[in-house]
Design an enzyme around this catalytic site. Structure first.
Site, short mmCIF file in Angstrom:
data_model
loop_
_atom_site.label_atom_id
_atom_site.label_comp_id
_atom_site.label_asym_id
_atom_site.label_seq_id
_atom_site.Cartn_x
_atom_site.Cartn_y
_atom_site.Cartn_z
N SER A 125 26.53 43.07 27.89
CA SER A 125 27.28 41.89 28.28
C SER A 125 26.38 41.00 29.13
O SER A 125 25.72 41.47 30.06
CB SER A 125 28.51 42.30 29.10
N SER B 187 28.53 46.57 20.77
CA SER B 187 28.29 47.72 19.89
C SER B 187 27.28 48.68 20.51
O SER B 187 26.16 48.82 20.03
CB SER B 187 27.83 47.27 18.50
#
Length: 217
Positions: free
Chosen positions: A45, A117
Site C-alpha cells: 500500500s 496481492s
C-alpha cells in the site's frame, strides 16, 4: 465461509456446462490490433499502484490501445465488497479479479490490475487463471519505510495504532515476487520514469500478430 478455487472441478458443478464461443480465439484481438494482456501490478500500500495504473491507462489509450484498469480499492466497493483482508479473503479477491481480467483478455482488451496481492501462491493462481501468455507481472518495489512516509490514505498510521488489522507491511506479510516480468523502483524513481519503462514493455508485448501472440487468423 469463503471457498476459493482457481478451477472448480466438474464433479462440484455437475449441472453446469461451459458454452464454447463461435468466435475464434484471438478474433477480437485482431479487430483491436493488439495482443491482449493482463498487467498485474503488485506492491505494498502506498507503492504507487493506482497512480501507475491510471497513468499507464492514459498512455495506452493515447497510443490507440484498448485497455481498462481493475483497481483493487474500487472493486472492493462493488464486486468484492463482501470480502475482508484475511489470507482467505485476499485469495478470493485475487481470484475474482483474475477471472475478470481473463474475460477482458478474451474480449481482446489489455487489463491493468492494481492490487496488493501479497502472497506468491495467490499471484501464481492469477497467472494460471489468466494464462501465462497473457499475464505480465509488475512489481512496484518500494519498502515499508518509503510507503509509510507517503501514507497518502493514512492507513499505516491507523495500522500502527491498532485500528486496522491484517494490514500488509505492518501486521500482515508481503511476499516479494521472485520472477516478475518487470520491476519498477517506485520508492526512488518518479512516476514518469516508471510509466515510461512499463509503457515500453507493455507496448512490446501487446504488439499485434507477433510470433507466439496466441492470435488466430
Amino acid at each position: 465461509m469463503i471457498v476459493a478455487s482457481d478451477s472448480p472441478s466438474a464433479e462440484r458443478r455437475p449441472n453446469l456446462f461451459r458454452q464454447p464461443s463461435l468466435v475464434a480465439l484471438g478474433a477480437r484481438a485482431q479487430i483491436l490490433g493488439q495482443h491482449p494482456l493482463t498487467v498485474w501490478l503488485t506492491g505494498l500500500s502506498g507503492s504507487g499502484k493506482s497512480t501507475i495504473a491510471q497513468t499507464l491507462e492514459c498512455r495506452l489509450i493515447d497510443a490507440g490501445r484498448a485497455c481498462s484498469v481493475l483497481d483493487g480499492d474500487n472493486l472492493r466497493h462493488g464486486l468484492n465488497c463482501d470480502l475482508g483482508f484475511s489470507p482467505e479473503a485476499r485469495r478470493e479477491n485475487v481470484r475474482r479479479v483474475a477471472e475478470v481480467a481473463r474475460l477482458m483478455n478474451d474480449a481482446g482488451l489489455i487489463a491493468i490490475a492494481a492490487l496488493i496481492s501479497p502472497y506468491a501462491e495467490d499471484r501464481a493462481m492469477a497467472r494460471h487463471i489468466v494464462g501465462a501468455e497473457h499475464y505480465f507481472e509488475t512489481h512496484l518495489s518500494a519498502d515499508v519505510d518509503a510507503c509509510e512516509r507517503r501514507d497518502p490514505k493514512g492507513l499505516y498510521a491507523k495500522a500502527r495504532r491498532g485500528e486496522i488489522s491484517d494490514f500488509t507491511g505492518v501486521n500482515a506479510p508481503y511476499e516479494v515476487p521472485t520472477d516478475p516480468a518487470i520491476v519498477l523502483a517506485t520508492g526512488s524513481l518518479s512516476v514518469e520514469r516508471c510509466v515510461d519503462a512499463l509503457f515500453a514493455a507493455v507496448m512490446a508485448r501487446a504488439a499485434p500478430s507477433s510470433p507466439g501472440s496466441g492470435m488466430q487468423p
